[in-house]
Scaffold this motif. Structure first.
Motif, PDB file in Angstrom:
ATOM      1  N   ARG A 289       0.825  -1.212   0.000  1.00  0.00           N
ATOM      2  CA  ARG A 289       0.000   0.000   0.000  1.00  0.00           C
ATOM      3  C   ARG A 289       0.855   1.256   0.000  1.00  0.00           C
ATOM      4  O   ARG A 289       0.525   2.251  -0.664  1.00  0.00           O
ATOM      5  N   LEU A 290       1.962   1.206   0.721  1.00  0.00           N
ATOM      6  CA  LEU A 290       2.875   2.350   0.765  1.00  0.00           C
ATOM      7  C   LEU A 290       3.459   2.636  -0.616  1.00  0.00           C
ATOM      8  O   LEU A 290       3.565   3.792  -1.045  1.00  0.00           O
ATOM      9  N   LEU A 291       3.814   1.577  -1.328  1.00  0.00           N
ATOM     10  CA  LEU A 291       4.344   1.736  -2.683  1.00  0.00           C
ATOM     11  C   LEU A 291       3.288   2.331  -3.613  1.00  0.00           C
ATOM     12  O   LEU A 291       3.590   3.213  -4.425  1.00  0.00           O
ATOM     13  N   GLU A 292       2.072   1.848  -3.494  1.00  0.00           N
ATOM     14  CA  GLU A 292       0.992   2.375  -4.334  1.00  0.00           C
ATOM     15  C   GLU A 292       0.757   3.859  -4.061  1.00  0.00           C
ATOM     16  O   GLU A 292       0.554   4.650  -4.987  1.00  0.00           O
ATOM     17  N   GLU A 293       0.763   4.237  -2.784  1.00  0.00           N
ATOM     18  CA  GLU A 293       0.563   5.639  -2.420  1.00  0.00           C
ATOM     19  C   GLU A 293       1.654   6.525  -3.022  1.00  0.00           C
ATOM     20  O   GLU A 293       1.382   7.632  -3.484  1.00  0.00           O
ATOM     21  N   TRP A 294       2.901   6.016  -3.001  1.00  0.00           N
ATOM     22  CA  TRP A 294       3.999   6.810  -3.554  1.00  0.00           C
ATOM     23  C   TRP A 294       3.822   7.017  -5.055  1.00  0.00           C
ATOM     24  O   TRP A 294       3.878   8.135  -5.553  1.00  0.00           O
ATOM     25  N   PHE A 295       3.591   5.939  -5.778  1.00  0.00           N
ATOM     26  CA  PHE A 295       3.527   6.043  -7.227  1.00  0.00           C
ATOM     27  C   PHE A 295       2.238   6.719  -7.710  1.00  0.00           C
ATOM     28  O   PHE A 295       2.192   7.217  -8.837  1.00  0.00           O
ATOM     29  N   ASP A 296       1.212   6.759  -6.854  1.00  0.00           N
ATOM     30  CA  ASP A 296      -0.011   7.475  -7.202  1.00  0.00           C
ATOM     31  C   ASP A 296       0.051   8.953  -6.834  1.00  0.00           C
ATOM     32  O   ASP A 296      -0.835   9.712  -7.207  1.00  0.00           O
ATOM     33  N   SER A 297       1.102   9.328  -6.099  1.00  0.00           N
ATOM     34  CA  SER A 297       1.179  10.704  -5.615  1.00  0.00           C
ATOM     35  C   SER A 297       1.532  11.666  -6.741  1.00  0.00           C
ATOM     36  O   SER A 297       2.182  11.308  -7.730  1.00  0.00           O
TER      37      SER A 297
END
Length: 480
Positions: free
Chosen positions: A244-252
Motif C-alpha cells: 500500500r505504501l508503494l501504491e501511495e507513492w507512485f499514485d502521488s
C-alpha cells in the motif's frame, strides 16, 4: 579522546574494563576430568549441590520471582523484588538485570511511566556493580529509551556497543531506527541505517518499510528508489502494508512530477537504460516445432502442412497481420480499408518495404464486404504480391498467423491478448516473452494513428544502479 555524548555512555566506557566475573553454576563435564569415573561422580554431585544451593539462595529466589513477573508482565512487583534485593544486599547478576530491564521496557497501561523512569536507574546501577552488559542488555536499554520517545539515547547506546566489543544484531537497531522514523526525522534514520550497513547487518522488510515511509513523507525520491532496490534484493514478496505504501507513492502527484515514462527505457534521473533481453534462438525453434505439432492435432493436418509449404515458398516476412482482428478493431462491421491502412503502415516500416503477410479466413475473402469493388482491389493486390493466405473452411486462423510469426521470427500485428484456451494449450513460459518482443497493436481508430510497437526493453525487473525513478514503477506494474 572524544567526549562521549551522554553521562550513561561515559559510565559504560569507564567501567568497561572492570567488569566483575559472573557466578558460574554450570556443571563440569567428564571430558574436562580426563575420564576418572569416581572423581567425575563426585564433581556431578558437587555441581548438583551447587545448583540446589543457588536455587535456595537469595539470588536464586530473586531470579525465579523475576521470571514469574516476566511471564505476567508485572513491572510493579518486579521493582518491589529489586528494591528488596538491594536493601538485603543480594548480589545481582546479568540475568537479573536483563530481566528487570526487559520488564521496564514494557508499556504497562496501569503504570506507563514507572518502568521507564526506573529503567535507566537500574541500568546505571548495573554499570556501578561492574556487571558486564551483553547485546541483549544494550538492546533492552535502547527499547527503554525508545519507549521514552528518546531515539537519540537509543542510538547512543547502540554506538557504545562497539566500545565494549559487543556485536549488535538487527534487533539492536530497531529502537533507534523506528523511533526516528516515527518522529519523521529522515536524516537521523539514515544515520542509523548507515551504521547498520557499516556493521554488516542486513535490513529486512520492517526496517526497509519504515525507511521507505519516512522517505516518502520527506519526499526524498533518491532514497525511495534506493530502498526499492534493497527491497527487491532482500524481500521476495512484500507485505500488504508495504504494498500500500508503494501504491501511495507512485499514485502521488509528487512522484508523477519527478518521473516520466521513456519509450527508450532510459531513466530520467540516473540515466540508466533498460536492456532488451534476447530470446535464445533454440527456444524459438523448439516453440515453433511444438506449435506446429499442436496445430496439426487441432487442425486438419493436410491443411496445415499445405500452409507450411506455402510459407516456405513465399516467406519469410517482416510482419504478419491477424486480418480478422484488425478488420474488426472498431466494431462489428469488418473494414478492409482499415486493414489496408495498417498493412501499408507496416510496409513503410519494413526494411525491405515488403507487404506483411495477411491471414484471413475464406469466409472473409469470398462474401460480405469482400464483394465491394474497392475491397476486391485490396484483396487482389495482396494476392498478387504473395502477401495473403486464405485459411480453409473449418479452420482456426489463429494457428496460422501465430505459426507464421514465430517461424518467420517477425512482428505480429493483433490486438488479441492471446489468453483463451487455445493459447493456454501452449503451456510455455516462452510464449509471454515472445509476445513481449513481437506483438504490435493498433491504437484506437487506425486512420493516421501510429502503431503500438513492442517496447525497446524487456519488461522484467533488471539489476541497475541506485537512483532508478519512474521507469522502475512502470517496469514493476507492467510485469505483473
Amino acid at each position: 579522546m572524544a567526549r562521549l555524548a551522554c553521562p550513561l555512555s561515559r559510565s559504560i566506557f569507564k567501567q568497561s574494563q572492570h567488569w566483575r566475573p559472573l557466578r558460574c553454576c554450570h556443571a563440569l563435564t567428564l571430558a574436562t576430568l580426563g575420564g576418572d569415573e569416581a572423581r567425575s561422580t563426585t564433581i556431578k554431585l558437587w555441581s548438583k549441590a551447587k545448583r540446589k544451593a543457588f536455587f535456595d539462595s537469595p539470588e536464586g529466589v530473586l531470579l525465579r520471582n523475576l521470571n514469574d513477573c516476566s511471564k505476567d508482565g508485572d513491572v510493579v512487583q518486579a521493582l518491589r523484588h529489586y528494591d528488596h534485593a538491594r536493601q538485603s544486599g543480594t548480589l545481582l547478576t546479568l540475568d537479573h538485570y536483563n530481566k528487570l530491564l526487559y520488564l521496564c521496557s514494557l508499556q504497562n497501561g496501569d503504570v506507563p511511566h514507572l518502568g521507564l523512569k526506573r529503567g535507566f536507574e537500574i541500568f546505571q546501577q548495573m554499570l556501578n556493580d561492574r556487571v558486564q552488559p551483553n547485546e541483549a542488555t544494550f538492546t533492552i536499554a535502547a527499547r527503554v529509551a525508545a519507549a521514552k520517545e528518546d531515539p537519540d539515547m537509543a542510538f547512543e547506546l547502540l554506538k557504545q556497543m562497539k566500545n565494549v566489543a559487543v556485536a549488535p544484531k538487527l534487533r539492536s537497531y530497531e529502537p533507534a531506527l523506528f523511533g526516528f522514523c516515527k518522529r519523521g526525522d529522515a536524516e537521523k534514520a539514515y544515520l542509523v541505517d548507515a551504521h547498520m550497513v557499516e556493521s554488516g547487518i542486513v535490513a529486512e522488510e520492517p526496517e526497509l518499510s519504515a525507511l521507505l515511509e519516512v522517505s516518502v513523507a520527506a519526499k526524498k525520491e533518491d532514497k525511495v528508489y534506493e530502498i526499492l532496490h534493497r527491497l527487491r534484493a532482500t524481500v521476495r514478496q512484500v507485505s500488504e502494508p508495504t504494498s500500500r505504501l508503494l501504491e501511495e507513492w507512485f499514485d502521488s502527484e509528487y512522484a508523477g512530477k519527478i518521473g516520466r515514462e521513456d519509450e527508450d527505457g532510459v531513466c530520467s534521473s540516473c540515466g540508466e537504460k533498460l536492456v532488451s533481453i534476447d530470446i535464445d534462438p533454440k527456444e524459438t525453434e523448439n516453440f515453433s516445432a511444438s506449435l506446429c505439432k499442436l496445430a496439426c492435432q487441432k487442425e486438419a493436418k493436410s491443411n496445415f502442412v499445405h500452409f507450411q509449404k506455402w510459407l516456405q515458398r513465399h516467406g519469410p516476412f517482416d510482419a504478419v497481420v491477424d486480418g480478422a482482428n484488425v478488420g474488426l478493431a472498431n466494431g462489428h462491421k469488418f473494414s478492409f480499408s482499415q486493414l489496408n491502412t495498417v498493412v501499408e503502415q507496416l510496409r513503410q516500416m519494413s526494411p525491405s518495404k515488403r507487404l506483411p503477410l495477411v491471414i484471413l479466413h475464406i469466409s472473409r475473402v469470398n462474401g460480405g464486404p469482400a464483394q465491394n469493388p474497392k475491397n476486391r482491389r485490396f484483396i487482389e493486390n495482396w494476392k498478387k504480391n504473395g502477401a495473403l493466405y486464405v485459411t480453409p473452411q473449418g479452420s482456426n486462423d489463429d494457428w496460422y498467423w501465430l505459426y507464421a510469426a514465430v517461424s518467420c521470427k517477425c512482428l505480429l500485428l493483433t490486438n488479441d491478448e492471446m489468453r483463451d484456451h487455445l493459447f493456454q494449450l501452449l503451456g510455455s513460459s516462452f510464449f509471454p516473452r515472445w509476445k513481449e518482443k513481437h506483438q504490435v497493436r493498433t491504437l484506437g481508430s487506425t486512420c493516421g494513428r501510429p502503431l503500438n510497437m513492442p517496447p525497446r526493453y524487456s519488461i522484467v525487473i533488471q539489476l541497475m544502479v541506485v537512483g532508478m525513478c519512474q521507469s522502475l514503477h512502470n517496469l514493476w506494474t507492467t510485469s505483473e
